[in-house]
Design an enzyme around this catalytic site. Structure first.
Site, PDB file in Angstrom:
ATOM      1  N   HIS A  95      44.758  38.464  48.433  1.00 22.56           N
ATOM      2  CA  HIS A  95      43.411  38.912  48.092  1.00 22.56           C
ATOM      3  C   HIS A  95      42.434  37.744  48.223  1.00 22.56           C
ATOM      4  O   HIS A  95      42.816  36.578  48.101  1.00 22.56           O
ATOM      5  CB  HIS A  95      43.377  39.463  46.672  1.00 22.56           C
ATOM      6  CG  HIS A  95      44.039  40.790  46.525  1.00 22.56           C
ATOM      7  ND1 HIS A  95      43.998  41.505  45.353  1.00 22.56           N
ATOM      8  CD2 HIS A  95      44.765  41.546  47.396  1.00 22.56           C
ATOM      9  CE1 HIS A  95      44.653  42.648  45.502  1.00 22.56           C
ATOM     10  NE2 HIS A  95      45.141  42.683  46.736  1.00 22.56           N
ATOM     11  N   GLU A 137      40.096  36.587  46.297  1.00 18.16           N
ATOM     12  CA  GLU A 137      39.964  35.716  45.123  1.00 18.16           C
ATOM     13  C   GLU A 137      41.088  34.686  45.079  1.00 18.16           C
ATOM     14  O   GLU A 137      40.854  33.527  44.733  1.00 18.16           O
ATOM     15  CB  GLU A 137      39.971  36.540  43.822  1.00 18.16           C
ATOM     16  CG  GLU A 137      38.847  37.534  43.709  1.00 18.16           C
ATOM     17  CD  GLU A 137      39.169  38.922  44.249  1.00 18.16           C
ATOM     18  OE1 GLU A 137      38.574  39.890  43.754  1.00 18.16           O
ATOM     19  OE2 GLU A 137      40.016  39.047  45.177  1.00 18.16           O
ATOM     20  N   CYS A 157      40.552  43.074  41.017  1.00 16.50           N
ATOM     21  CA  CYS A 157      41.541  44.052  40.561  1.00 16.50           C
ATOM     22  C   CYS A 157      42.007  43.778  39.129  1.00 16.50           C
ATOM     23  O   CYS A 157      42.087  42.652  38.679  1.00 16.50           O
ATOM     24  CB  CYS A 157      42.733  44.105  41.516  1.00 16.50           C
ATOM     25  SG  CYS A 157      43.651  42.572  41.699  1.00 16.50           S
ATOM     26  N   CYS A 166      43.707  39.736  40.196  1.00 12.83           N
ATOM     27  CA  CYS A 166      42.621  38.809  40.533  1.00 12.83           C
ATOM     28  C   CYS A 166      41.731  38.535  39.332  1.00 12.83           C
ATOM     29  O   CYS A 166      41.282  37.406  39.145  1.00 12.83           O
ATOM     30  CB  CYS A 166      41.807  39.353  41.700  1.00 12.83           C
ATOM     31  SG  CYS A 166      42.754  39.345  43.242  1.00 12.83           S
TER      32      CYS A 166
END
Length: 152
Positions: free
Chosen positions: A58, A60, A83, A93
């Site tokens: 992801h 992040e 998330c 995240c």
């Protein structure tokens, strides 16, 4: 945070995050392509990331790895709500941003997906200052396909 955030800087940094998100649009499988930019506590850019091809890692995660310890006390600009949980069981995240010591998160748009929504609540419950809506119109266009599938 030792620097004072401004609307102009927020617009510029969210613009950068949205540009990053566009880089992998259509290459992230069922996941949306997210962009993330991290400034340190003094307002210097220290990390940025985009969702990896295939949907992992992801954005992040990539940006936090890039920033390292410099993320502490800083600001993260994220194009889609971080998330709340991960299907893999790994740390979400939102939890990774909290663990990194991020003080402020600017989110373009909230995520309707069941495993993502409420990531903002995790951030707020941890004392992170959260601002929602900077770049919202651009993000809504970018994620229109994902929002349709997330609500189906």
């Amino acid at each position: 945070m030792s620097f004072k955030p401004t609307r102009r800087r927020d617009q510029r940094m969210m613009g950068r995050a949205l540009a990053l998100a566009g880089l992998n649009q259509g290459l992230t499988g069922a996941n949306p392509s997210v962009g993330c930019v991290i400034l340190d506590a003094r307002g210097h850019l220290v990390g940025e990331g985009v969702t990896g091809q295939g949907g992992r890692p992801h954005a992040e995660e990539v940006a936090l790895d890039d920033a390292g310890a410099r993320a502490k006390g800083g600001t993260a600009y994220v194009t889609l709500e971080p998330c709340r949980e991960r299907s893999s069981g790994a740390a979400s995240c939102s939890n990774k941003l909290v663990s990194a010591g991020i003080a402020r998160v600017v989110v373009a748009i909230e995520d309707p997906h069941p495993t993502a929504r409420d990531g903002i609540r995790i951030l707020k419950d941890a004392g992170v200052r959260v601002e929602i809506g900077r770049g919202k119109l651009r993000a809504a266009r970018l994620y229109a396909w994902f929002f349709r599938s997330a609500r189906a």
